[in-house]
Design an enzyme around this catalytic site. Structure first.
Site, PDB file in Angstrom:
ATOM      1  N   LYS A  68      29.911  23.477  48.807  1.00 30.10           N
ATOM      2  CA  LYS A  68      31.106  23.258  47.985  1.00 30.10           C
ATOM      3  C   LYS A  68      31.593  21.843  48.274  1.00 30.10           C
ATOM      4  O   LYS A  68      31.501  21.374  49.418  1.00 30.10           O
ATOM      5  CB  LYS A  68      32.141  24.313  48.404  1.00 30.10           C
ATOM      6  CG  LYS A  68      33.418  24.401  47.611  1.00 30.10           C
ATOM      7  CD  LYS A  68      34.252  25.575  48.149  1.00 30.10           C
ATOM      8  CE  LYS A  68      35.558  25.781  47.417  1.00 30.10           C
ATOM      9  NZ  LYS A  68      36.306  26.949  47.939  1.00 30.10           N
TER      10      LYS A  68
ATOM     11  N   SER B  94      37.690  29.927  44.177  1.00 24.39           N
ATOM     12  CA  SER B  94      37.461  28.536  43.848  1.00 24.39           C
ATOM     13  C   SER B  94      36.028  28.061  44.106  1.00 24.39           C
ATOM     14  O   SER B  94      35.626  27.031  43.589  1.00 24.39           O
ATOM     15  CB  SER B  94      38.417  27.643  44.654  1.00 24.39           C
ATOM     16  OG  SER B  94      38.199  27.806  46.048  1.00 24.39           O
TER      17      SER B  94
ATOM     18  N   SER C 121      38.256  32.972  47.886  1.00 27.08           N
ATOM     19  CA  SER C 121      37.420  32.047  47.108  1.00 27.08           C
ATOM     20  C   SER C 121      35.920  32.127  47.333  1.00 27.08           C
ATOM     21  O   SER C 121      35.163  31.508  46.591  1.00 27.08           O
ATOM     22  CB  SER C 121      37.867  30.614  47.342  1.00 27.08           C
ATOM     23  OG  SER C 121      38.980  30.357  46.546  1.00 27.08           O
TER      24      SER C 121
HETATM   25  N1  GLN Z   1      42.574  31.956  44.383  1.00 25.75           N
HETATM   26  C1  GLN Z   1      43.283  31.712  45.600  1.00 25.75           C
HETATM   27  C2  GLN Z   1      44.211  30.550  45.440  1.00 25.75           C
HETATM   28  O1  GLN Z   1      44.209  29.952  44.400  1.00 25.75           O
HETATM   29  C3  GLN Z   1      42.328  31.497  46.715  1.00 25.75           C
HETATM   30  C4  GLN Z   1      41.767  30.152  46.816  1.00 25.75           C
HETATM   31  C5  GLN Z   1      40.825  30.015  47.961  1.00 25.75           C
HETATM   32  O2  GLN Z   1      40.436  31.000  48.590  1.00 25.75           O
HETATM   33  N2  GLN Z   1      40.455  28.801  48.246  1.00 25.75           N
HETATM   34  O3  GLN Z   1      44.930  30.224  46.333  1.00 25.75           O
END
Ligand code: GLN
Length: 474
Positions: A76, A151, A175
């Site tokens: 990532k 994400s 994520s």
């Molecule tokens: N969807 C969650 C957020 O927007 C988790 C994001 C993540 O785990 N990086 O905070």
């Protein structure tokens, strides 16, 4: 073509049957072939090929390279890596080149793995769909009109497309698990602290964890074994299990397992198709000898509210370093220092980052700290205790990873609260630090559905074993 298992790839490179160079070239071809899914931000080609050459050379000299000899992977783009840029999918870091590498990357490289690409994400990892990327939206490998989840959407899509045998994501509030569920791959979030956060672009430091995305559990366990353990660069890291994480005898794990199905995770908002898949998974586990019953953890219904206070609070603090002066985007032609701060941030940060900075500074401000941040931390402790209590009775807890299958691109971008709700079944394990995994369990409407299993803190090995046992039932 599809990649063999990770240990097979490494064994074949080590034996000289295949080469690291061949693997890197193949992965790069796959990147090219699947360009229309927009999973990849950049390719550190020169460095990847150079590392491959070096590894092949060492093997020719008769050296043993490591457990991941010549295995290509994708990180990532919030992992600091050499050989190109690390952007976190944000305009703020568009040109940023890392001066050091993430510990997780260093550990993989020491065993011979090769990073061939950097994957798309929601900018700064803020999001559940990759639509918050400042650059472009990744498409779901199963249906191009749908999101891959986020994400770590680029990483999950890359693995589902078989571009590489494994990819790295980060899981601050789901994520790794959410895109794994939406793309039909394995996504594993270890116990907080088990993998170093050094060299990861910080989001919410008290819940950020590194996690692998793979096609099967054995691969996840192997990569986990390589990356985990104490690191002098991250004081929150913990020792790894003395037996490591590679899997021995998963079958016996199921027979004696006491599993609680989380009542709050099987409630109304669940899509019927998702419910059917999870019910079937439960039946399979029961048939294999698991002892399954329903358990209620009432505080979990507060986890989302807690997360969306604690997370922005930490985000606002972590993003404060991007002031346009030291590194990252700097606004041109500014009147004075203050103007430079304003404009650099205004231009460099996207809408979601700004939203979180504002919510975060609000809940931390002196007038609201007690009402929001402090209260959220108290509820957080309640959630941790509730998990601990449940784990006195159960070995594992289970539920769906997400209430829905992958949604349409654009379906939630106009409504941030709707987007936050995608994380409803995920964030509790981040708030509490427990390990959790999403495993492909079936399909609904032709789209993948993930089963989520949560384990006691530090029971990562047991979690991987039961996940492997479940995988074998399919
Ligand atoms: N969807 C969650 C957020 O927007 C988790 C994001 C993540 O785990 N990086 O905070």
């Amino acid at each position: 073509m599809s990649w063999p298992s990770i240990d097979e790839i490494a064994a074949s490179v080590q034996s000289g049957q295949t080469s690291a160079e061949g693997n890197v070239k193949q992965a790069l071809q796959e990147v090219e072939k699947h360009k229309d899914f927009a999973a990849i931000i950049s390719v550190p080609m020169e460095r990847a090929l150079k590392r491959a050459e070096e590894i092949d050379g060492r093997i020719k000299q008769g050296e043993r390279v490591g457990r991941l000899a010549g295995v290509p992977f994708i990180a990532k783009d919030n992992f600091l890596t050499f050989g190109g840029r690390t952007t976190a999918a944000s305009n703020m870091l568009k040109e940023f080149e890392a001066p050091y590498q993430a510990t997780a990357i260093e550990k993989l490289e020491l065993e011979g793995a090769i990073c061939v690409a950097k994957a798309n994400l929601d900018a700064w990892a803020h999001g559940s769909s990759t639509e918050n990327s400042d650059f472009f939206t990744t498409k779901n490998p199963h249906d191009k009109t749908r999101v891959p989840g986020g994400s770590s959407g680029g990483s999950a899509a890359a693995v589902a497309l078989d571009i590489v045998p494994f990819a790295l994501g980060t899981d601050t509030g789901g994520s790794v698990r959410l895109p794994a569920s939406f793309c039909g791959v394995v996504g594993y979030k270890p116990t907080y602290g088990l993998i170093s956060r050094s060299g990861i672009v910080a989001m919410a430091s008290s819940t950020d964890v590194v996690g692998p995305l793979t096609r099967n559990i054995a691969d996840a366990a192997l990569v986990m074994d390589v990356m985990s353990g104490k690191d002098a660069m991250d004081s929150t890291t913990i020792e790894k299990d003395s037996n490591g994480y590679e899997i021995r005898n998963p079958k016996s794990e199921i027979r004696k397992a006491k599993i609680g199905v989380i009542k709050e995770y099987m409630g109304e908002g669940l899509e019927p198709g998702v419910r059917t898949v999870i019910d079937q998974a439960i039946k399979k586990l029961e048939k294999a000898g698991a002892n399954i019953s329903e358990v209620s953890l009432p505080s979990l219904s507060l986890a989302l509210a807690v997360y969306y206070i604690v997370c922005p609070a930490e985000v606002s603090s972590n993003l404060a370093r991007y002031d346009g002066q030291r590194y990252g985007h700097t606004a041109r032609e500014t009147k004075n220092l203050e103007d430079s701060y304003f404009l650099s941030r205004q231009q460099g940060f996207g809408t979601e980052a700004k939203r979180r900075i504002m919510i975060g500074t609000h809940v931390l401000s002196s007038g609201y700290y007690d009402a929001y941040y402090k209260k959220a931390q108290k509820v957080r402790t309640k959630i941790i205790n509730e998990f601990a209590k449940a784990f006195q009775l159960y070995d594992f807890l289970l539920g769906p990873t997400a209430p829905t299958v992958a949604f349409k691109i654009g379906a939630k971008t106009g409504n941030p609260l709707q987007m936050y709700l995608s994380d409803i079944l995920l964030v509790a394990a981040n708030v509490s630090g427990n390990p959790a995994i999403s495993i492909p369990a079936g399909q609904s409407q032709g789209l993948p559905v993930g089963l989520q299993i949560i384990a006691p803190q530090r029971a990562d090995k047991q979690l991987l074993e039961i996940a492997k046992a479940f995988e074998e039932l399919n």
